[in-house]
Write a protein that holds these residues in place. Structure first.
Motif, PDB file in Angstrom:
ATOM      1  N   ASP A   1       0.970  -1.235   0.038  1.00 20.82           N
ATOM      2  CA  ASP A   1      -0.093   0.117   0.011  1.00 20.82           C
ATOM      3  C   ASP A   1       0.742   1.223   0.071  1.00 20.82           C
ATOM      4  N   ALA A   2       0.578   2.136  -1.007  1.00 23.98           N
ATOM      5  CA  ALA A   2       1.262   3.471  -0.791  1.00 23.98           C
ATOM      6  C   ALA A   2       0.379   4.547  -1.231  1.00 23.98           C
ATOM      7  N   VAL A   3       0.755   5.922  -0.718  1.00 20.78           N
ATOM      8  CA  VAL A   3       0.295   7.054  -0.777  1.00 20.78           C
ATOM      9  C   VAL A   3       1.419   8.358  -1.270  1.00 20.78           C
ATOM     10  N   VAL A   4       0.968   8.673  -2.211  1.00 21.55           N
ATOM     11  CA  VAL A   4       1.910   9.857  -2.440  1.00 21.55           C
ATOM     12  C   VAL A   4       1.151  11.404  -3.098  1.00 21.55           C
ATOM     13  N   LEU A   5       1.556  12.278  -2.396  1.00 20.74           N
ATOM     14  CA  LEU A   5       1.067  13.474  -2.700  1.00 20.74           C
ATOM     15  C   LEU A   5       1.741  14.078  -4.055  1.00 20.74           C
ATOM     16  N   LEU A   6       1.075  14.723  -4.751  1.00 18.66           N
ATOM     17  CA  LEU A   6       1.661  15.374  -5.945  1.00 18.66           C
ATOM     18  C   LEU A   6       1.442  16.898  -5.846  1.00 18.66           C
ATOM     19  N   GLY A   7       2.523  17.622  -5.892  1.00 20.48           N
ATOM     20  CA  GLY A   7       2.661  19.190  -5.891  1.00 20.48           C
ATOM     21  C   GLY A   7       3.437  19.564  -4.737  1.00 20.48           C
ATOM     22  N   ALA A   8       4.410  20.321  -4.730  1.00 20.77           N
ATOM     23  CA  ALA A   8       5.210  20.896  -3.823  1.00 20.77           C
ATOM     24  C   ALA A   8       4.043  21.664  -2.744  1.00 20.77           C
ATOM     25  N   GLU A   9       3.054  22.554  -3.456  1.00 20.58           N
ATOM     26  CA  GLU A   9       2.135  23.244  -2.758  1.00 20.58           C
ATOM     27  C   GLU A   9       1.473  22.491  -1.611  1.00 20.58           C
ATOM     28  N   VAL A  10       1.246  21.080  -1.712  1.00 17.20           N
ATOM     29  CA  VAL A  10       0.541  20.437  -0.679  1.00 17.20           C
ATOM     30  C   VAL A  10       1.278  19.505   0.067  1.00 17.20           C
ATOM     31  N   GLY A  11       2.842  19.898   0.259  1.00 19.53           N
ATOM     32  CA  GLY A  11       3.895  19.198   0.798  1.00 19.53           C
ATOM     33  C   GLY A  11       4.322  17.845   0.073  1.00 19.53           C
ATOM     34  N   GLY A  12       3.903  17.701  -1.292  1.00 20.81           N
ATOM     35  CA  GLY A  12       4.217  16.367  -1.907  1.00 20.81           C
ATOM     36  C   GLY A  12       5.480  16.543  -2.936  1.00 20.81           C
ATOM     37  N   ALA A  13       5.580  15.732  -4.092  1.00 21.70           N
ATOM     38  CA  ALA A  13       6.471  15.870  -4.935  1.00 21.70           C
ATOM     39  C   ALA A  13       6.186  16.886  -5.843  1.00 21.70           C
ATOM     40  N   PRO A  14       7.310  17.753  -6.345  1.00 24.10           N
ATOM     41  CA  PRO A  14       7.261  18.896  -6.976  1.00 24.10           C
ATOM     42  C   PRO A  14       7.190  18.470  -8.557  1.00 24.10           C
ATOM     43  N   VAL A  15       5.945  18.447  -9.196  1.00 25.12           N
ATOM     44  CA  VAL A  15       5.802  17.886 -10.385  1.00 25.12           C
ATOM     45  C   VAL A  15       5.180  18.785 -11.382  1.00 25.12           C
TER      46      VAL A  15
END
Length: 314
Positions: free
Chosen positions: A97-111
């Motif tokens: 199981d894995a969860v990843v946030l997308l977007g530096a604005e939400v504290g996730g991956a800078p995409v």
């Protein structure tokens, strides 16, 4: 030239289903049997709330529980890692199981716009192993009062789960569509104020226009440091000239001639007209009859402010 482009676009749209079917057959008959023992097979893959990737996969039978596991998004220097959970179910299958946030604005991956591979890294002692994530079936939209978020409510970027011709899962990101997204509507005894964000484009020298049948009110806007812009309009100017209601739409305009309708589109509801209903407020502008002021959203998500003159009593 435009006619030629239109023909090319129509031809691509006709060929797209055939190409997709051919890729699917190629993956299922050739690549899936070849890769089944060397990949983790995704049983669930979706982008929730517009920017949260949720994954559930079954690992090959040869894999044993590792000391640690990480989900790897991208490759090389443009790589982002987040912790994954690998465990064994009652039937002895090793799952992830894995969860990843997308977007530096939400504290996730800078995409930004592009495609990025998804892989699982397993670490046991000093040994590491990278497993591609195999996506056999693409996510299917569900029915109901809500729908999958097609864009992030924070950045407006559009993320989806895709796959390569060999079946490897990847995250596909596209830039935000140009739009003016309503943040909040304020009604006071003096007028109406709308807070909004401009996404996917830049508007030089912005101003706002409130438009009703045969009427136009131009207003300046005020930008804040947090990216929110506010426009205010006095209710005196929105008083109906007749006894029937008047419906006002709001447009953000720029010096270059660009025009964006204010609305709410970064959401997951199928009927914004019903879900985002706002109670009407009775206001008495100085020197005018009381008004029933009711902001609402059309079925397309556009903001519309209805002003209805209240009947005289006596």
């Amino acid at each position: 030239m435009r006619l030629r482009r239109a023909h090319l676009g129509a031809a691509r749209r006709r060929l797209a289903p055939r190409a997709a079917a051919l890729r699917s057959r190629l993956m299922l008959r050739v690549f899936l049997p070849l890769r089944s023992g060397r990949t983790a097979r995704l049983r669930y893959a979706a982008v929730l709330d517009g920017h949260t990737v949720n994954l559930h996969a079954e690992l090959p039978g040869s894999v044993r529980l590792p000391d640690s596991a990480d989900l790897v998004l991208g490759s090389g220097r443009q790589r982002y890692e987040s912790t994954a959970r690998v465990y064994e179910d009652p039937d002895g299958r090793v799952l992830m199981d894995a969860v990843v946030l997308l977007g530096a604005e939400v504290g996730g991956a800078p995409v930004d716009a592009g495609r990025r591979r998804l892989r699982l890294r397993l670490t046991t002692g000093r040994r590491t192993r990278l497993l591609p994530l195999l996506l056999v079936e693409l996510p299917v939209p569900y029915e109901g009062p809500t729908k999958p978020m097609t864009a992030s409510g924070v950045t407006g970027r559009r993320h989806r789960i895709g796959r390569s011709v060999t079946g490897s899962a990847r995250v596909v990101t596209a830039d935000a569509r140009p739009g003016a997204e309503v943040v909040k509507v304020h009604i006071t005894h003096a007028g109406v104020a709308v807070d909004f964000r401009v996404l996917g484009t830049r508007i030089d020298e912005p101003r706002a226009e409130f438009l009703a049948s045969g009427r136009r009110i131009q207003q300046s806007v005020t930008a804040r440091e947090d990216g929110i812009t506010r426009v205010e309009v006095p209710l005196q100017g929105m008083t109906p000239r007749r006894t029937r209601p008047e419906h006002w739409d709001v447009v953000v305009c720029g010096a270059s001639g660009s025009r964006l309708r204010l609305g709410r589109r970064l959401h997951d509801v199928r009927n914004p007209l019903r879900v985002f209903a706002v109670r009407g407020t009775v206001i008495a502008p100085p020197g005018h009859r009381p008004l029933l002021v009711q902001p609402r959203y059309t079925s397309a998500g556009n903001l519309r402010i209805t002003c209805t003159p209240m009947p005289e009593i006596g």
